[in-house]
Design an enzyme around this catalytic site. Structure first.
Site, PDB file in Angstrom:
ATOM      1  N   THR A 212       0.872  -1.176   0.000  1.00 39.43           N
ATOM      2  CA  THR A 212       0.000   0.000   0.000  1.00 39.43           C
ATOM      3  C   THR A 212       0.903   1.219   0.000  1.00 39.43           C
ATOM      4  O   THR A 212       1.987   1.167   0.566  1.00 39.43           O
ATOM      5  CB  THR A 212      -0.783   0.071   1.354  1.00 39.43           C
ATOM      6  OG1 THR A 212      -1.517  -1.134   1.521  1.00 39.43           O
ATOM      7  CG2 THR A 212      -1.717   1.262   1.429  1.00 39.43           C
ATOM      8  N   ASP A 243      -8.199  -2.675   4.366  1.00 38.89           N
ATOM      9  CA  ASP A 243      -8.329  -1.484   5.220  1.00 38.89           C
ATOM     10  C   ASP A 243      -8.136  -0.176   4.457  1.00 38.89           C
ATOM     11  O   ASP A 243      -8.613   0.869   4.890  1.00 38.89           O
ATOM     12  CB  ASP A 243      -7.284  -1.543   6.344  1.00 38.89           C
ATOM     13  CG  ASP A 243      -5.858  -1.569   5.790  1.00 38.89           C
ATOM     14  OD1 ASP A 243      -5.626  -2.288   4.793  1.00 38.89           O
ATOM     15  OD2 ASP A 243      -4.989  -0.867   6.323  1.00 38.89           O
ATOM     16  N   GLY A 264      -0.239  -3.226   5.360  1.00 32.15           N
ATOM     17  CA  GLY A 264      -0.171  -4.607   5.843  1.00 32.15           C
ATOM     18  C   GLY A 264      -1.516  -5.298   5.756  1.00 32.15           C
ATOM     19  O   GLY A 264      -2.391  -4.888   4.975  1.00 32.15           O
TER      20      GLY A 264
HETATM   21  N1  GLY Z   1      -3.410  -2.940   3.477  1.00 30.34           N
HETATM   22  C1  GLY Z   1      -3.852  -3.278   2.226  1.00 30.34           C
HETATM   23  C2  GLY Z   1      -4.888  -4.301   2.192  1.00 30.34           C
HETATM   24  O1  GLY Z   1      -5.035  -5.050   3.139  1.00 30.34           O
HETATM   25  O2  GLY Z   1      -5.565  -4.401   1.199  1.00 30.34           O
END
Ligand code: GLY
Length: 351
Positions: A212, A243, A264
């Site tokens: 990300t 998220d 993450g």
């Molecule tokens: N942090 C990126 C995802 O879990 O999609």
């Protein structure tokens, strides 16, 4: 712990700045010099260096943090990146699906999820924020909105890198959904160590890779904004959203206190409202690093030993321009840019 009185005093000045800011930005985006501050931008992983440069084009000219965090992560979205933008790894069915969100100093926010064939999801998220009464649009609805706003519909084609990774994944992996719920019998399908199918990518040398780009910034007015954009975890189930587009999970901004972003395993960030937690910890007086550490410890408490197989990193900036990050696993790094510095920082970790 910091001095509460000073914090309240600075909040009064911030509110004053905010009031002035509203007027100033409305009339002249270049009027940032009316209230002094020290612009700073931080973002996750190595790609953050180039993204920060993009953001600095705006921040360095006393532009608005919101414009900076949009421009900054657009650099990553446009690059050939495994985990952000249309060049990224696809889902299990071979489609790249993108998630993004953005939040400004007035708690305005916008988000898109499960968006396909649009090059800059972060800009669509901003349009959702500015042009609709909503916070979040998903899937085909988000795509239709983007097209109606003039975003071109890109060709549905994997980048060379993504095509290779996908073909490798198809060869090696069982093509079926894996459930990753605590105590689930199906959980045995998740490897005992190392990343599960939903975990961020790990290089062959064992280092955790980014999944990300999250960016938070403060402008010369002392105002905060943040952005977060991703293709989510490689080879995820079709329709899976993590998220990154969820306000309070992948990104949260409170202009009185600070801003935070996450990277993450999104499922574990969502279940403890990760970045909202970090910002609330800063409100209680924790430094950005301490707040990120406490949030990571909360995940460890929830996951127990299973936390050994996942990576989550938090990155935060407070209203005084202090920064910090912390992760579950070693290897989480973030990029910093201000008037006086441009560097990568290795964050502390629980393991
Ligand atoms: N942090 C990126 C995802 O879990 O999609």
């Amino acid at each position: 712990m910091f001095n509460r009185r000073k914090f309240l005093q600075s909040s009064v000045f911030s509110s004053l700045g905010l009031a002035l800011g509203r007027k100033a930005w409305a009339n002249d985006p270049g009027a940032g010099h009316l209230v002094t501050g020290s612009p700073i931008v931080i973002s996750t992983w190595d790609a953050g260096i180039a993204a920060n440069k993009g953001a600095w084009e705006i921040l360095g000219r006393n532009g608005r943090a919101l414009d900076a965090v949009e421009a900054g992560v657009m650099v990553t979205e446009a690059s050939q990146n495994c985990c952000v933008g249309l060049g990224a790894n696809p889902d299990r069915d071979g489609f790249v699906t993108l998630d993004a969100c953005i939040m400004d100093e007035f708690a305005n926010c916008g988000s898109v999820a499960f968006l396909e064939r649009i090059k800059h999801p972060i800009s669509v998220a901003r349009r959702v924020m500015e042009k609709t009464p909503h916070v979040m649009l998903v899937g085909i609805g988000a795509q239709q909105f983007a097209v109606s706003e003039g975003f071109p519909l890109e060709e549905q084609k994997l980048s060379d890198g993504a095509k290779n990774s996908y073909e490798n994944w198809l060869r090696k992996s069982e093509y079926k959904p894996v459930i990753n719920i605590e105590n689930s019998k199906m959980n045995t399908e998740t490897p005992k160590s190392g990343p599960g199918p939903f975990a961020p990518s790990r290089f062959d040398n064992g280092e955790w890779n980014h999944d990300t780009i999250g960016m938070v910034a403060m402008d010369a007015m002392g105002n905060l904004s943040g952005s977060c954009t991703t293709s989510g975890m490689g080879f995820k189930m079709r329709g899976r959203v993590g998220d990154s587009p969820i306000i309070g999970a992948g990104l949260f901004v409170d202009n009185e206190v600070g801003a935070a972003t996450a990277t993450g395993q999104g499922e574990d960030v969502i279940r403890m409202c990760g970045t909202h937690t970090v910002v609330e910890l800063m409100r209680q007086g924790y430094s950005p690093e301490q707040a990120c550490k406490r949030a990571v410890e909360r995940i460890i408490k929830i996951k127990g030993d299973k936390a050994k197989a996942i990576q989550v990193g938090f990155l935060a900036l407070n209203k005084r321009g202090e920064i910090g990050g912390y992760a579950i696993q070693k290897g989480f790094s973030y990029a910093v840019k201000s008037d006086t510095q441009e560097k990568m920082v290795q964050a502390g970790s629980f393991y």
